[in-house]
Design a protein around this motif. Sequence first.
Motif, PDB file in Angstrom:
ATOM      1  N   GLY A   1       0.620  -1.640   0.407  1.00 26.96           N
ATOM      2  CA  GLY A   1       0.033   0.154   0.709  1.00 26.96           C
ATOM      3  C   GLY A   1       1.022   1.029   0.105  1.00 26.96           C
ATOM      4  O   GLY A   1       0.693   1.912  -0.675  1.00 26.96           O
ATOM      5  N   ALA A   2       1.806   1.187   0.814  1.00 24.48           N
ATOM      6  CA  ALA A   2       2.995   1.868   0.379  1.00 24.48           C
ATOM      7  C   ALA A   2       3.387   2.529  -0.534  1.00 24.48           C
ATOM      8  O   ALA A   2       3.492   3.660  -1.565  1.00 24.48           O
ATOM      9  CB  ALA A   2       3.985   2.036   1.561  1.00 24.48           C
ATOM     10  N   VAL A   3       3.216   1.216  -1.246  1.00 14.51           N
ATOM     11  CA  VAL A   3       4.595   1.528  -2.616  1.00 14.51           C
ATOM     12  C   VAL A   3       3.651   2.433  -3.624  1.00 14.51           C
ATOM     13  O   VAL A   3       3.813   3.412  -4.760  1.00 14.51           O
ATOM     14  CB  VAL A   3       5.184   0.589  -3.232  1.00 14.51           C
ATOM     15  N   ALA A   4       1.741   1.753  -3.230  1.00 11.58           N
ATOM     16  CA  ALA A   4       0.874   2.677  -4.476  1.00 11.58           C
ATOM     17  C   ALA A   4       0.508   3.688  -4.020  1.00 11.58           C
ATOM     18  O   ALA A   4       0.741   5.253  -4.919  1.00 11.58           O
ATOM     19  CB  ALA A   4      -0.103   1.404  -3.832  1.00 11.58           C
ATOM     20  N   ASP A   5       0.499   4.173  -3.073  1.00  8.39           N
ATOM     21  CA  ASP A   5       1.103   5.171  -2.325  1.00  8.39           C
ATOM     22  C   ASP A   5       2.228   6.678  -2.958  1.00  8.39           C
ATOM     23  O   ASP A   5       1.862   7.708  -3.497  1.00  8.39           O
ATOM     24  CB  ASP A   5       0.535   6.209  -0.947  1.00  8.39           C
ATOM     25  N   PHE A   6       3.123   6.339  -2.900  1.00 17.02           N
ATOM     26  CA  PHE A   6       4.618   6.638  -2.691  1.00 17.02           C
ATOM     27  C   PHE A   6       4.679   6.871  -4.414  1.00 17.02           C
ATOM     28  O   PHE A   6       4.436   8.028  -5.138  1.00 17.02           O
ATOM     29  CB  PHE A   6       5.633   5.768  -2.506  1.00 17.02           C
TER      30      PHE A   6
END
Length: 348
Positions: A204-209
């Motif tokens: 999820g962090a990668v998607a937001d970044f």
Amino acid sequence: MHDLLRGHAERRLGQADPAGAERDRALAALVRWYRRQAARADRTAAGPRMTFAPQPDPAGDGPADLLFEDKAHALRWLERHRAALFGCVRLAFDAGRYEDAWGLCEPLWTHYLDHPHPGEVLAAFRTGVEAADRTEFLPAMVRMRCQLARPLWEAGRHEEAARQLDQAVHAAQALGTSFEEDRLRASALEFQGLLKAETGDLAGAVADFTASREIHARIGNAYGVLLLTHQEGKVALRRGESQEAVGLLERAHAAAVEQGRERMAARTGFELGRALRAVGRPEEADALVAAALESARRRGSATDEVRALRELAELADALGEAGRAEEHRAEAGRIVALRGGLPTPHTS
């Protein structure tokens, strides 16, 4: 001030200025002077960055602006005057000066990254959120929630931080399409990604970044692209994708150096050093982490100094230099003991 002395002063003030007009003028002058100096110190320390509060004009009959010689001087001033600065946030809010209250929180952000004072910061940033809501100025409402979320999750209050960021991300969708509003929209996504990384949701962090970086790339914000490439590199390292992390962090570090961003050059260099150690290249990592240590000392950031010393100890172990490793760990221990412990170090 002693309670008896304060009580006497307030009684005399009530006699001399029953309507409170002189007190209001003095309070306004005090708050706006501190707000102006804090903004100038922050600009000296961090360079141009995203802010939304207009800088107050200098008072014609008030104290002159301070002269900040360099970044280190500006950061020392912010730390030395933090009690007054945090106090002015509350004073401004209680006086109904809501723009002054949240406007003071903006320049306290850079200082907070190097000098975490959790209790003071949480109280001030909570007040900043409430002040922004009173003004109904949407960019401030988004920005203040992002600033509050970080000390919340660092205090272990993940659910409360998630609520603040959920509100920020949703509110950001209603922003306009100016460069600063797009940049704020990207920033809200970055903060949401940081919280996901903190709680272990790395996908999820990668998607937001990635979504945040794409906004920065679309509007031509090279610094934003640098920041998000750095975040993606750190997540790759956490996922065990060390070679990918090296590539991402090399790009981020080169961009930080090219853009003259000392803080980010140090932090990207530090993370690149960790990634290089992970792929078995500790010789290349040593100079990068040593440079991060020097930067932390110039900024007076004890948290970053301890992180760098501990990483240098790991590198020394990898290089078979047990004596140097022990020296670095002992120095880190002395700093922690001297300060009575340190908050959890920032990771971005």
